[in-house]
Design an enzyme around this catalytic site. Structure first.
Site, PDB file in Angstrom:
ATOM      1  N   ARG A  75     -10.642 -15.240 -41.151  1.00  9.90           N
ATOM      2  CA  ARG A  75     -10.060 -14.169 -40.005  1.00  9.90           C
ATOM      3  C   ARG A  75      -9.767 -14.758 -38.461  1.00  9.90           C
ATOM      4  O   ARG A  75      -9.096 -14.086 -37.882  1.00  9.90           O
ATOM      5  CB  ARG A  75     -10.860 -13.054 -40.324  1.00  9.90           C
ATOM      6  CG  ARG A  75     -12.265 -13.246 -39.799  1.00  9.90           C
ATOM      7  CD  ARG A  75     -13.086 -12.023 -40.122  1.00  9.90           C
ATOM      8  NE  ARG A  75     -13.407 -11.913 -41.652  1.00  9.90           N
ATOM      9  CZ  ARG A  75     -14.073 -11.007 -42.367  1.00  9.90           C
ATOM     10  NH1 ARG A  75     -14.797 -10.163 -41.584  1.00  9.90           N
ATOM     11  NH2 ARG A  75     -14.412 -11.160 -43.495  1.00  9.90           N
ATOM     12  N   ASP A  93       2.631  12.594 -20.192  1.00  6.92           N
ATOM     13  CA  ASP A  93       1.269  13.159 -21.439  1.00  6.92           C
ATOM     14  C   ASP A  93       1.369  14.600 -21.271  1.00  6.92           C
ATOM     15  O   ASP A  93       0.847  15.277 -20.206  1.00  6.92           O
ATOM     16  CB  ASP A  93       0.065  12.599 -21.162  1.00  6.92           C
ATOM     17  CG  ASP A  93      -0.938  12.891 -22.165  1.00  6.92           C
ATOM     18  OD1 ASP A  93      -0.540  13.091 -23.263  1.00  6.92           O
ATOM     19  OD2 ASP A  93      -1.915  13.262 -21.878  1.00  6.92           O
ATOM     20  N   ILE A 147      -0.368  15.127 -32.960  1.00  7.80           N
ATOM     21  CA  ILE A 147      -0.755  16.365 -32.656  1.00  7.80           C
ATOM     22  C   ILE A 147      -1.579  16.872 -33.489  1.00  7.80           C
ATOM     23  O   ILE A 147      -1.606  17.191 -34.557  1.00  7.80           O
ATOM     24  CB  ILE A 147       0.480  17.224 -32.620  1.00  7.80           C
ATOM     25  CG1 ILE A 147       1.552  16.778 -31.625  1.00  7.80           C
ATOM     26  CG2 ILE A 147       0.193  18.853 -32.509  1.00  7.80           C
ATOM     27  CD1 ILE A 147       2.926  17.718 -31.492  1.00  7.80           C
ATOM     28  N   GLY A 170      -6.941  14.517 -33.031  1.00 12.45           N
ATOM     29  CA  GLY A 170      -8.133  13.889 -32.317  1.00 12.45           C
ATOM     30  C   GLY A 170      -9.490  14.211 -32.413  1.00 12.45           C
ATOM     31  O   GLY A 170      -9.779  15.542 -33.008  1.00 12.45           O
ATOM     32  N   CYS A 211     -10.339  17.441 -30.467  1.00 10.27           N
ATOM     33  CA  CYS A 211      -9.066  18.379 -30.549  1.00 10.27           C
ATOM     34  C   CYS A 211      -9.213  19.670 -31.231  1.00 10.27           C
ATOM     35  O   CYS A 211      -9.863  19.408 -32.656  1.00 10.27           O
ATOM     36  CB  CYS A 211      -7.882  17.612 -31.072  1.00 10.27           C
ATOM     37  SG  CYS A 211      -6.504  18.725 -31.534  1.00 10.27           S
ATOM     38  N   THR A 219      -6.729  21.901 -31.959  1.00  9.46           N
ATOM     39  CA  THR A 219      -5.261  22.445 -31.795  1.00  9.46           C
ATOM     40  C   THR A 219      -5.054  23.169 -33.382  1.00  9.46           C
ATOM     41  O   THR A 219      -4.317  24.033 -33.163  1.00  9.46           O
ATOM     42  CB  THR A 219      -4.155  21.410 -31.369  1.00  9.46           C
ATOM     43  OG1 THR A 219      -4.416  21.120 -29.928  1.00  9.46           O
ATOM     44  CG2 THR A 219      -2.783  21.850 -31.853  1.00  9.46           C
ATOM     45  N   GLY A 245     -12.432   8.993 -28.669  1.00  5.92           N
ATOM     46  CA  GLY A 245     -13.700   9.153 -29.278  1.00  5.92           C
ATOM     47  C   GLY A 245     -14.348   7.550 -29.477  1.00  5.92           C
ATOM     48  O   GLY A 245     -15.414   7.624 -29.063  1.00  5.92           O
ATOM     49  N   MET A 268      -9.148  16.921 -23.203  1.00 12.73           N
ATOM     50  CA  MET A 268      -8.635  17.209 -22.168  1.00 12.73           C
ATOM     51  C   MET A 268      -8.068  18.767 -21.895  1.00 12.73           C
ATOM     52  O   MET A 268      -7.509  19.054 -20.794  1.00 12.73           O
ATOM     53  CB  MET A 268      -7.796  16.316 -21.627  1.00 12.73           C
ATOM     54  CG  MET A 268      -8.246  15.001 -21.516  1.00 12.73           C
ATOM     55  SD  MET A 268      -9.657  14.826 -20.279  1.00 12.73           S
ATOM     56  CE  MET A 268      -8.853  15.050 -18.780  1.00 12.73           C
ATOM     57  N   GLU A 326      -8.288  24.379 -26.145  1.00  7.42           N
ATOM     58  CA  GLU A 326      -7.800  23.459 -27.321  1.00  7.42           C
ATOM     59  C   GLU A 326      -8.525  22.363 -27.537  1.00  7.42           C
ATOM     60  O   GLU A 326      -8.110  21.415 -27.971  1.00  7.42           O
ATOM     61  CB  GLU A 326      -6.256  23.435 -27.617  1.00  7.42           C
ATOM     62  CG  GLU A 326      -5.604  24.510 -27.779  1.00  7.42           C
ATOM     63  CD  GLU A 326      -4.154  24.497 -28.152  1.00  7.42           C
ATOM     64  OE1 GLU A 326      -3.592  23.342 -28.324  1.00  7.42           O
ATOM     65  OE2 GLU A 326      -3.500  25.460 -27.863  1.00  7.42           O
ATOM     66  N   THR A 355      -6.363 -10.450 -42.998  1.00  6.10           N
ATOM     67  CA  THR A 355      -6.669 -11.307 -44.221  1.00  6.10           C
ATOM     68  C   THR A 355      -6.473 -10.885 -45.528  1.00  6.10           C
ATOM     69  O   THR A 355      -5.996 -11.598 -46.483  1.00  6.10           O
ATOM     70  CB  THR A 355      -7.999 -12.288 -44.228  1.00  6.10           C
ATOM     71  OG1 THR A 355      -9.031 -11.298 -44.030  1.00  6.10           O
ATOM     72  CG2 THR A 355      -8.196 -12.916 -42.674  1.00  6.10           C
TER      73      THR A 355
HETATM   74  P1  5GP Z   1      -9.574  10.361 -30.606  1.00  4.87           P
HETATM   75  O1  5GP Z   1      -9.167   9.000 -30.527  1.00  4.87           O
HETATM   76  O2  5GP Z   1     -10.570  10.949 -29.935  1.00  4.87           O
HETATM   77  O3  5GP Z   1      -9.291  10.795 -32.226  1.00  4.87           O
HETATM   78  O4  5GP Z   1      -8.277  10.946 -30.299  1.00  4.87           O
HETATM   79  C1  5GP Z   1      -7.668  10.902 -28.840  1.00  4.87           C
HETATM   80  C2  5GP Z   1      -6.557  11.998 -28.380  1.00  4.87           C
HETATM   81  O5  5GP Z   1      -6.724  13.237 -28.542  1.00  4.87           O
HETATM   82  C3  5GP Z   1      -6.016  11.606 -27.068  1.00  4.87           C
HETATM   83  O6  5GP Z   1      -5.536  10.415 -26.643  1.00  4.87           O
HETATM   84  C4  5GP Z   1      -5.289  12.956 -27.086  1.00  4.87           C
HETATM   85  O7  5GP Z   1      -3.983  12.776 -27.552  1.00  4.87           O
HETATM   86  C5  5GP Z   1      -5.834  13.875 -27.719  1.00  4.87           C
HETATM   87  N1  5GP Z   1      -6.520  14.821 -27.226  1.00  4.87           N
HETATM   88  C6  5GP Z   1      -7.572  14.696 -25.975  1.00  4.87           C
HETATM   89  N2  5GP Z   1      -7.896  15.845 -25.558  1.00  4.87           N
HETATM   90  C7  5GP Z   1      -7.348  16.612 -26.420  1.00  4.87           C
HETATM   91  C8  5GP Z   1      -7.614  18.160 -26.379  1.00  4.87           C
HETATM   92  O8  5GP Z   1      -8.486  18.592 -25.640  1.00  4.87           O
HETATM   93  N3  5GP Z   1      -6.925  18.691 -27.362  1.00  4.87           N
HETATM   94  C9  5GP Z   1      -6.056  18.155 -28.183  1.00  4.87           C
HETATM   95  N4  5GP Z   1      -5.430  18.789 -29.017  1.00  4.87           N
HETATM   96  N5  5GP Z   1      -5.946  16.934 -28.163  1.00  4.87           N
HETATM   97  C10 5GP Z   1      -6.640  16.041 -27.223  1.00  4.87           C
END
Ligand code: 5GP
Length: 370
Positions: A26, A135, A186, A189, A192, A194, A249, A293, A313, A341
């Protein structure tokens, strides 16, 4: 109303089929990639990107200056959080750190204020500021693609990252509007909400496959943003055609993110023997706050609270404190090298060509998993 019948997949729904390979070790796998961007007019800072295409997300506790410098040193990329002040950004970009140009993006939204703020930083730091991440949570509005056009016309010599979207036609629209790299994701995350708040989303592996196909057809690139829970998920994202993978994360909880370390004490339920008898075992654990965020916590921090017409969200969680980020990165890169690999790809570039995904109902054995 219409229902799409073909199944859409997430990282957890597939595995990568191992193949016969001539790769010895590797350590021979090349993770660095070189990209030439479609809309970027490369008058200045070199026309190519070259690096390990993993990005820290522009989230609090992740997209900090400290993270950017650490990752740039390791040849990874950082999208800075949006809330740094003009002076701080100018100082950061203009100070004498050559690898910031190629490994760090300025991040912004699409308001008039965002445009003016970028203009103010770019006026001074135009030589060093090459990547801009525009963004928004929902990249489907006409206003978003108009903003990308406006930004491209005003600043031909920047690489524009734009997102987020999850479908091929919107990836094409953004690239034709002037974006070089489209950010895909979308709802996948770690913090997230949403999907539960709105019912909107798209399984991330399929989103990456479809958007990569659209982008590559036009000479554009994509970032698989969100939903990676382990090194294998990053490998699957690259195997699905992602040019870059963005992490929130998995990069949270480290010293470089700058959050306060919170110590908590837990009764383990065990007892230990002492000279006087038995005593309860108390375990100390350290955490760092991490939030989306669009969460209430982020809205309170940056906008003085949630506006009346909005709901949160994003989640607000405590993640285990993980110290310096180097070991985490070694673990991620080691995993991806190993994937290459197994798949017979000497270079990360070839991984998607070498990949056959198999659909699976069970990704791994959970009998001893914590
Ligand atoms: P992770 O790597 O934590 O799974 O995802 C990171 C991504 O989650 C970020 O780059 C962004 O696109 C998205 N994200 C960050 N904060 C929020 C939030 O408060 N709500 C939603 N819907 N997505 C988020």
């Amino acid at each position: 109303m219409r229902i799409e019948d073909d199944s859409k997949l997430d990282y957890k729904d597939v595995l990568i089929r191992p193949k016969r390979s001539t790769l010895g070790s590797r350590k021979d796998v090349e993770l660095s990639r070189k990209f030439k961007f479609r809309n970027y007019d490369s008058g200045k800072a070199g026309s190519h990107y070259q690096g390990i295409p993993i990005m820290a997300s522009n989230m609090d506790g992740v997209g900090t200056f400290e993270m950017a410098d650490k990752l740039a040193g390791l040849n990874l990329f950082t999208c800075l959080v949006k809330n740094y002040e003009v002076d701080e950004l100018i100082d950061f970009f203009t100070s004498n750190e050559s690898n910031r140009v190629e490994n760090v993006a300025y991040s912004m939204g699409i308001t008039g204020h965002d445009f003016d703020k970028f203009n103010a930083v770019y006026k001074v730091a135009d030589k060093q500021l090459k990547y801009v991440c525009v963004d928004v949570a929902n990249g489907y509005s006409e206003r978003f693609s108009s903003f990308i056009k406006q930004l491209r016309d005003a600043f031909p010599a920047i690489v524009i990252i734009a997102g987020n979207v999850v479908t091929g036609e919107m990836t094409e629209e953004l690239i034709l509007s002037g974006a070089d790299i489209v950010k895909v994701g979308i709802g996948p995350g770690s913090v997230c909400t949403t999907r539960t708040q709105t019912g909107v989303g798209f399984p991330q592996l399929s989103a990456v496959i479809e958007c990569a196909d659209s982008a590559h057809g036009l000479g554009g690139h994509i970032i698989a943003d969100g939903g990676c829970t382990c090194p294998g998920d990053l490998a699957k994202a690259f195997a699905a055609g992602a040019d870059f993978v963005m992490l929130g994360g998995l990069f949270a909880g480290h010293d470089e993110g700058g959050g306060e370390v919170i110590t908590k004490y837990f009764k383990t339920g065990e007892v230990s023997k002492t000279a006087d008898g038995w005593e309860e075992v108390i375990e100390e654990q350290k955490f760092v706050q991490f939030y989306g965020m669009s969460s209430l916590a982020a809205n309170e921090k940056h906008f003085g609270g949630l506006k009346k017409y909005r709901s949160s969200e994003g989640r607000d969680v405590l993640v285990p404190y993980r110290g310096k980020i180097e070991l985490t990165i070694q673990n991620l890169l080691g995993g991806i090298r190993s994937t290459c690999t197994y798949a017979g790809a000497k270079k990360l570039k070839w991984l998607s060509k070498c990949t056959t995904f198999v659909k699976t109902g069970q990704q791994y054995n959970t009998v001893f998993a914590k």
